[in-house]
Design an enzyme around this catalytic site. Structure first.
Site, PDB file in Angstrom:
ATOM      1  CG  ASP A 153      -1.991  -1.090   1.142  1.00  0.00           C
ATOM      2  OD1 ASP A 153      -2.337  -1.500   0.022  1.00  0.00           O
ATOM      3  OD2 ASP A 153      -2.459  -1.533   2.202  1.00  0.00           O
ATOM      4  NE  ARG A 172      -0.662   1.259  12.174  1.00  0.00           N
ATOM      5  CZ  ARG A 172       0.225   0.290  11.995  1.00  0.00           C
ATOM      6  NH1 ARG A 172       1.351   0.291  12.706  1.00  0.00           N
ATOM      7  NH2 ARG A 172       0.011  -0.676  11.147  1.00  0.00           N
ATOM      8  CB  SER A 174      -2.044  -7.368   4.925  1.00  0.00           C
ATOM      9  OG  SER A 174      -1.675  -6.107   5.438  1.00  0.00           O
TER      10      SER A 174
END
Length: 395
Positions: free
Chosen positions: A15, A95, A173
């Protein structure tokens, strides 16, 4: 003249790799700066990501944030028994830190916007967007905004000479850091599909695990692990060593249907051997040193903390308030816990603490320190209102 400079949250995967040409071809940015943030991914992934970024982008940065990840996020998760729908969070914890490091580079570079490679169906888009927008940056998300599918991305990458580790026959993924490894995509999106052993890297199957159990002892100080089998270790080193030990016993796999923030249900596979053992030991130690009232209320706090952490809302004022309460309780969570690892399971065999709210003398059936007759008076009043109501209903 184009739109100027944009910073891209980069991983080296499919991605984010195709985002580099897309940001120039489809969005009109003059320069793309890539940033890889190391939070415990495999060293070869960091190196490969850096090489790709340096080759494909106009400028590249690699930021080592491993220590900060352990201190500021993993340790907090341990104190809060951080888990979401039954599994230890890993990706969610990393994150916000990754986003903050990217913001720092964007400010340094004088970028006009920040991009990421998240889809419009997952959680990471929200976690990144929250941090980027909170710092005043415009957000660009090509995969989401162009509504791209995995097959199209692979073909686009091949046409543009962008090397990616994903092949059509094995389109997994994978996201990995010190604390957790997640695997999704491809055939795994079918809830009925049985995951092949090839997707796992940290854990053996329970069938292939050793036939003999192994006991590990984890030492805690103020709620965080500081030693393994009597040896004092830094947090990251301890987690990595325990990952190896527990992983070879098949401990720490989750195959589950998870509720994402947007309300979508997704099939997720996780590996988190060290996290599974540490959180099991930590909860057990809390039972020994915290009061019934503290444990009851902390259960509520832990659940709310985990919800905020899962969403990436680390700047929500409630998150700071919950951490303040949690930190207070952890002042006494010091001691050691013995855990037995065997064929995919972990259970506590023993625990000890200088702050234990436990008295073998008081609780023993053979002790006379407490006069058992004193309990008679308590028993006469115990449940009185319920007993009265029962009598009224009989009448």
């Amino acid at each position: 003249m184009g739109k100027g400079k944009i910073v891209l949250a980069y991983s080296g995967g499919l991605d984010t790799s195709i985002c580099i040409p897309l940001l120039k071809e489809h969005y009109g940015y003059d320069e793309v700066v890539t940033v890889v943030v190391d939070v415990g991914q495999p060293a070869h992934e960091i190196e490969e990501g850096a090489k790709k970024g340096e080759r494909l982008a106009d400028r590249h940065y690699t930021v080592d944030a491993k220590d900060a990840f352990v201190r500021e996020h993993i340790f907090r998760a341990i104190k809060a028994n951080g888990s979401y729908e039954g599994y230890p969070m890993g990706t969610a914890l990393a994150r916000p830190l990754i986003a903050e490091e990217i913001v720092a580079i964007a400010k340094k570079e004088g970028a006009t916007a920040i991009a990421h490679g998240c889809t419009g169906k997952g959680n990471d888009q929200l976690r990144f967007d929250f941090i980027f927008r909170a710092n005043g940056f415009e957000v660009v998300a090509p995969i989401r905004e162009m509504n791209l599918a995995r097959e199209w991305e692979i073909e686009y990458a091949e046409k543009h000479g962008v090397p990616v580790p994903v092949k059509k026959e094995k389109p997994w993924s994978i996201d990995e850091n010190f604390w957790s490894r997640s695997i999704e995509g491809g055939k795994l999106e079918d809830p009925a599909y049985h995951p092949p052993e090839e997707i796992f890297a940290w854990t053996l199957s329970a069938q292939d695990a050793p036939a003999e159990p192994e006991t590990v002892t984890i030492g805690f100080e103020q709620g965080v692990p500081v030693s393994l089998n009597g040896k004092r270790m830094e947090g990251g080193d301890l987690i990595q060593e325990l990952n190896a030990i527990a992983g070879r016993h098949g401990v720490g796999r989750n195959d589950m249907i998870e509720d994402r923030i947007l309300g979508l249900k997704a099939r997720e596979n996780y590996e988190h051997p060290a996290a599974t053992v540490i959180l099991t030991a930590h909860r057990d130690l809390e039972q020994l040193v915290l009061t019934r009232g503290e444990l009851s209320f902390k259960h509520i706090v832990d659940e709310k903390w985990s919800e905020l952490a899962y969403m990436g809302l680390v700047h929500e004022p409630l998150y700071a308030a919950l951490n303040a309460f949690i930190d207070t309780t952890q002042e006494r969570v010091t001691g050691s816990v013995d855990c037995v690892l065997f064929k995919g399971s972990v259970h506590v065999a023993g625990r000890s603490s200088p702050m234990a709210l436990y008295s073998s003398d008081l609780v023993s059936f053979d002790s006379h320190t407490i006069d058992q007759c004193d309990a008679v008076g308590v028993s006469k009043y115990f449940g009185m209102q319920a007993r009265l109501l029962k009598q009224i209903r009989k009448e």
